[in-house]
Write a protein that holds these residues in place. Structure first.
Motif, PDB file in Angstrom:
ATOM      1  N   GLU A  65      -2.497   6.520   7.344  1.00  0.00           N
ATOM      2  CA  GLU A  65      -2.531   4.530   7.865  1.00  0.00           C
ATOM      3  C   GLU A  65      -2.422   4.806   8.945  1.00  0.00           C
ATOM      4  N   GLY A  80      -8.345   4.910   1.371  1.00  0.00           N
ATOM      5  CA  GLY A  80      -8.324   4.054   0.101  1.00  0.00           C
ATOM      6  C   GLY A  80      -8.122   4.179  -1.092  1.00  0.00           C
ATOM      7  N   TYR A  83      -4.856   3.380  -2.696  1.00  0.00           N
ATOM      8  CA  TYR A  83      -4.740   1.555  -2.911  1.00  0.00           C
ATOM      9  C   TYR A  83      -5.950   1.460  -4.099  1.00  0.00           C
ATOM     10  N   SER A  84      -6.185   2.311  -4.709  1.00  0.00           N
ATOM     11  CA  SER A  84      -7.568   1.817  -6.357  1.00  0.00           C
ATOM     12  C   SER A  84      -8.217   1.227  -5.325  1.00  0.00           C
ATOM     13  N   VAL A  85      -8.661   1.091  -4.293  1.00  0.00           N
ATOM     14  CA  VAL A  85     -10.042   0.136  -4.280  1.00  0.00           C
ATOM     15  C   VAL A  85     -11.379   0.679  -4.862  1.00  0.00           C
ATOM     16  N   SER A  91      -4.396  -4.412  -3.705  1.00  0.00           N
ATOM     17  CA  SER A  91      -2.736  -3.373  -3.769  1.00  0.00           C
ATOM     18  C   SER A  91      -3.649  -3.233  -2.065  1.00  0.00           C
ATOM     19  N   LEU A  92      -4.921  -3.418  -1.055  1.00  0.00           N
ATOM     20  CA  LEU A  92      -4.860  -3.362   0.223  1.00  0.00           C
ATOM     21  C   LEU A  92      -4.763  -4.681   0.963  1.00  0.00           C
ATOM     22  N   TYR A  94      -2.554  -6.618  -0.444  1.00  0.00           N
ATOM     23  CA  TYR A  94      -0.846  -6.219  -0.126  1.00  0.00           C
ATOM     24  C   TYR A  94      -0.331  -5.639   0.908  1.00  0.00           C
ATOM     25  N   ARG A  95      -1.065  -4.737   1.429  1.00  0.00           N
ATOM     26  CA  ARG A  95      -0.352  -3.847   3.127  1.00  0.00           C
ATOM     27  C   ARG A  95      -0.914  -4.461   4.173  1.00  0.00           C
TER      28      ARG A  95
END
Length: 172
Positions: A65, A80, A83-85, A91-92, A94-95
């Motif tokens: 990142e 991505g 983060y299972s985009v 999840s992304l 949250y990051r």
């Protein structure tokens, strides 16, 4: 006003990157590659891009990142895949919250898209080599000005796609 070129998923094409850089070099202040360049960090075609490592960047020494400060905005750049985009932006998001980013640039799905969730703007420029969901090989120029983010979508083969221009309110 700040303009940022955003590309992703070029999958080994130095020609596409060189051409896009040449078209927009004088117009943008920064360039982002959201991963899967499949190039080495010392490749001239990726030079000038803030680049992250994608799931197909096996031999590249790019970070997972990256963070960019632009005109007071904090931008998080990831590929991505971690983060299972392809299934959700949860999840992304949250990051983004953890890092304080208000803009997130990512790729991986090869699907052009932008959406705002809460106070965070998520941008996927699609793929300039292997698009999914459309024929156009897309990338974005992000224009930041006065708490607004304007996304100008470009088709590599035919230029700016005015009908896809979007504007979002963003905070610094």
């Amino acid at each position: 006003m700040t303009k940022i070129l955003i590309v992703s998923d070029s999958h080994g094409s130095t020609e596409l990157l060189d051409d896009i850089k040449g078209k927009h070099a004088g117009d943008v202040s920064q360039m982002i590659h959201c991963g899967d360049s499949e190039l080495s960090v010392d490749n001239e075609s990726i030079n000038g891009f803030t680049t992250v490592k994608g799931n197909c960047d096996f031999n590249a020494d790019f970070p997972e990142e990256a963070f960019i400060e632009a005109d007071g905005y904090k931008i998080l750049v990831v590929h991505g895949h971690l983060y299972s985009v392809k299934s959700s932006l949860l999840s992304l998001s949250y990051r983004a919250e953890e890092t304080g980013a208000t803009i997130v640039c990512f790729g991986h799905s090869h699907l052009l898209g932008a959406e705002k969730i809460g106070d965070v703007l998520f941008i996927n420029p699609g793929s300039i080599r292997l698009p999914r969901g459309r024929r156009e090989r897309t990338y974005i120029i992000l224009e930041l000005k006065d708490e607004k983010a304007v996304l100008h979508v470009y088709d590599y083969d035919h230029g700016k796609m005015d009908a896809l221009t979007q504007e979002f309110s963003v905070s610094r």
